[in-house]
Design a protein around this motif. Structure first.
Motif, PDB file in Angstrom:
ATOM      1  N   ILE A 102       0.966  -1.115  -0.075  1.00 50.76           N
ATOM      2  CA  ILE A 102       0.069   0.012   0.021  1.00 50.76           C
ATOM      3  C   ILE A 102       1.128   1.399  -0.055  1.00 50.76           C
ATOM      4  O   ILE A 102       1.953   1.444   0.915  1.00 50.76           O
ATOM      5  CB  ILE A 102      -0.783   0.025   1.216  1.00 50.76           C
ATOM      6  N   SER A 103       0.529   2.177  -0.907  1.00 48.04           N
ATOM      7  CA  SER A 103       1.222   3.311  -0.791  1.00 48.04           C
ATOM      8  C   SER A 103       0.077   4.618  -0.911  1.00 48.04           C
ATOM      9  O   SER A 103      -0.984   4.593  -1.208  1.00 48.04           O
ATOM     10  CB  SER A 103       2.247   3.793  -1.973  1.00 48.04           C
ATOM     11  N   PHE A 104       0.531   5.712  -0.367  1.00 45.80           N
ATOM     12  CA  PHE A 104      -0.184   6.979  -0.380  1.00 45.80           C
ATOM     13  C   PHE A 104       0.377   7.993  -1.186  1.00 45.80           C
ATOM     14  O   PHE A 104       1.471   8.514  -1.153  1.00 45.80           O
ATOM     15  CB  PHE A 104      -0.489   7.373   0.891  1.00 45.80           C
ATOM     16  N   PHE A 105      -0.212   8.725  -2.117  1.00 45.17           N
ATOM     17  CA  PHE A 105       0.348   9.962  -2.896  1.00 45.17           C
ATOM     18  C   PHE A 105      -0.876  11.090  -2.671  1.00 45.17           C
ATOM     19  O   PHE A 105      -2.029  10.857  -2.894  1.00 45.17           O
ATOM     20  CB  PHE A 105       0.437   9.700  -4.426  1.00 45.17           C
ATOM     21  N   PRO A 106      -0.393  12.322  -2.473  1.00 45.97           N
ATOM     22  CA  PRO A 106      -1.369  13.408  -2.539  1.00 45.97           C
ATOM     23  C   PRO A 106      -1.592  13.867  -4.083  1.00 45.97           C
ATOM     24  O   PRO A 106      -0.888  13.346  -4.920  1.00 45.97           O
ATOM     25  CB  PRO A 106      -0.552  14.724  -2.075  1.00 45.97           C
ATOM     26  N   ALA A 107      -2.983  14.516  -4.239  1.00 43.71           N
ATOM     27  CA  ALA A 107      -3.413  14.672  -5.417  1.00 43.71           C
ATOM     28  C   ALA A 107      -3.151  15.989  -6.014  1.00 43.71           C
ATOM     29  O   ALA A 107      -3.399  16.392  -7.275  1.00 43.71           O
ATOM     30  CB  ALA A 107      -4.862  14.387  -5.543  1.00 43.71           C
ATOM     31  N   ASP A 108      -1.968  16.404  -5.331  1.00 42.85           N
ATOM     32  CA  ASP A 108      -1.438  17.873  -6.032  1.00 42.85           C
ATOM     33  C   ASP A 108      -0.446  17.514  -6.973  1.00 42.85           C
ATOM     34  O   ASP A 108      -0.024  18.410  -7.536  1.00 42.85           O
ATOM     35  CB  ASP A 108      -0.972  18.760  -4.954  1.00 42.85           C
ATOM     36  N   GLY A 109       0.204  16.270  -7.202  1.00 45.15           N
ATOM     37  CA  GLY A 109       1.123  15.987  -8.355  1.00 45.15           C
ATOM     38  C   GLY A 109       2.450  16.395  -8.026  1.00 45.15           C
ATOM     39  O   GLY A 109       3.434  16.232  -8.907  1.00 45.15           O
ATOM     40  N   GLN A 110       2.863  16.585  -7.017  1.00 46.47           N
ATOM     41  CA  GLN A 110       4.206  16.944  -6.650  1.00 46.47           C
ATOM     42  C   GLN A 110       5.029  15.690  -6.448  1.00 46.47           C
ATOM     43  O   GLN A 110       6.205  15.954  -6.698  1.00 46.47           O
ATOM     44  CB  GLN A 110       4.221  17.809  -4.943  1.00 46.47           C
ATOM     45  N   PHE A 111       4.340  14.694  -5.745  1.00 48.37           N
ATOM     46  CA  PHE A 111       5.438  13.489  -5.905  1.00 48.37           C
ATOM     47  C   PHE A 111       4.978  12.761  -7.412  1.00 48.37           C
ATOM     48  O   PHE A 111       3.889  12.239  -7.361  1.00 48.37           O
ATOM     49  CB  PHE A 111       4.794  12.673  -4.606  1.00 48.37           C
ATOM     50  N   PRO A 112       6.093  12.305  -8.172  1.00 47.65           N
ATOM     51  CA  PRO A 112       5.851  11.707  -9.439  1.00 47.65           C
ATOM     52  C   PRO A 112       5.496  10.124  -9.024  1.00 47.65           C
ATOM     53  O   PRO A 112       6.037   9.678  -8.255  1.00 47.65           O
ATOM     54  CB  PRO A 112       7.040  11.799 -10.077  1.00 47.65           C
ATOM     55  N   ALA A 113       4.557   9.610  -9.893  1.00 49.93           N
ATOM     56  CA  ALA A 113       4.326   8.173  -9.935  1.00 49.93           C
ATOM     57  C   ALA A 113       5.795   7.056 -10.034  1.00 49.93           C
ATOM     58  O   ALA A 113       5.525   6.112  -9.673  1.00 49.93           O
ATOM     59  CB  ALA A 113       3.078   8.051 -10.914  1.00 49.93           C
TER      60      ALA A 113
END
Length: 248
Positions: free
Chosen positions: A104-115
């Motif tokens: 499981i991983s978490f990413f914010p929806a603001d796009g600052q962390f690349p997939a």
């Protein structure tokens, strides 16, 4: 908006290999491109997967955009919708409860962390229980650096040393069965509790440097003194929880 990825039949699985939780609250300008980028990267990895969009009580067109994404990619995208804004703590708790993946991983929806971070994390997650990102040379302002340093010192005084985490992490879901997570509230306490309990349980952890892109829309919802004060209050509560409920 990035080019729409093609639906991947490998995404269909009762228990996918990877769940990516996208944390969104009123992010209409970026949420679609973030989800599409995640799907494209997961497709490149060639593993079964799901994208779990956690809509934390959005009140704008984000709701409709998220619904459209789920309709476009019904085999790969699910939605967890909060009827009211619950903050980061509520989002993390929903993700940890609802995600079906082995990892499981978490990413914010603001796009600052690349997939593309997933391409770095997934091979490590096969060897470790927790992969923790950090941001070397993050370039905080002088005030921001002072606040961050002060917060870390107070954190250590309250609950001891916490494994370093800045931003995105990936965990092996099975470790959640090894210890309880009790923290409530809107802030980071649930994540800190996870890190502390994992450390006490001698879980295998590794820290890795990650990338942070410039923000393209909006402004940070968490980087201010009020946010830090709220976190310190939660840490005081976490200290009591850890004393009353040590790891079994």
């Amino acid at each position: 908006m990035t080019e729409s990825p093609k639906p991947d039949p490998k995404a269909v699985a009762a228990e996918p290999c990877i769940s990516v939780c996208i944390m969104t609250w009123n992010e209409p300008a970026t949420v679609a491109s973030v989800v599409e980028e995640q799907l494209a990267t997961l497709g490149k990895l060639g593993v079964t997967h799901e994208v779990l969009i956690i809509d934390d009580g959005s009140t704008d067109e984000t709701r409709a955009i998220v619904d459209e994404l789920a309709a476009r990619f019904p085999d790969a995208v699910r939605i967890v919708r909060h009827t009211e804004n619950r903050g980061l703590g509520g989002v993390y708790r929903s993700g940890l409860k609802e995600a079906k993946g082995r990892f499981i991983s978490f990413f914010p929806a603001d796009g600052q962390f690349p997939a593309s971070i997933l391409e770095q994390y997934y091979p490590l997650a096969e060897q470790y229980d927790l992969v923790l990102g950090n941001l070397p040379g993050r370039g905080d302002s002088l005030l921001g650096a002072v606040l961050t340093r002060t917060e870390r010192l107070v954190n250590r005084a309250l609950v001891g040393k916490i494994p370093r985490l800045e931003g995105v992490f990936m965990l092996r879901r099975e470790i959640l069965t090894r210890f309880p997570l009790i923290s409530d509230g809107r802030g980071w306490a649930i994540v800190w509790e996870l890190l502390i309990r994992a450390q006490r349980a001698k879980a295998r952890m590794i820290g890795v440097p990650t990338t942070l892109r410039p923000r393209s829309h909006g402004k940070s919802k968490v980087s201010n003194w009020r946010y830090i004060q709220a976190n310190l209050r939660q840490l005081a509560g976490l200290r009591a929880i850890l004393r009353a409920n040590p790891n079994p």
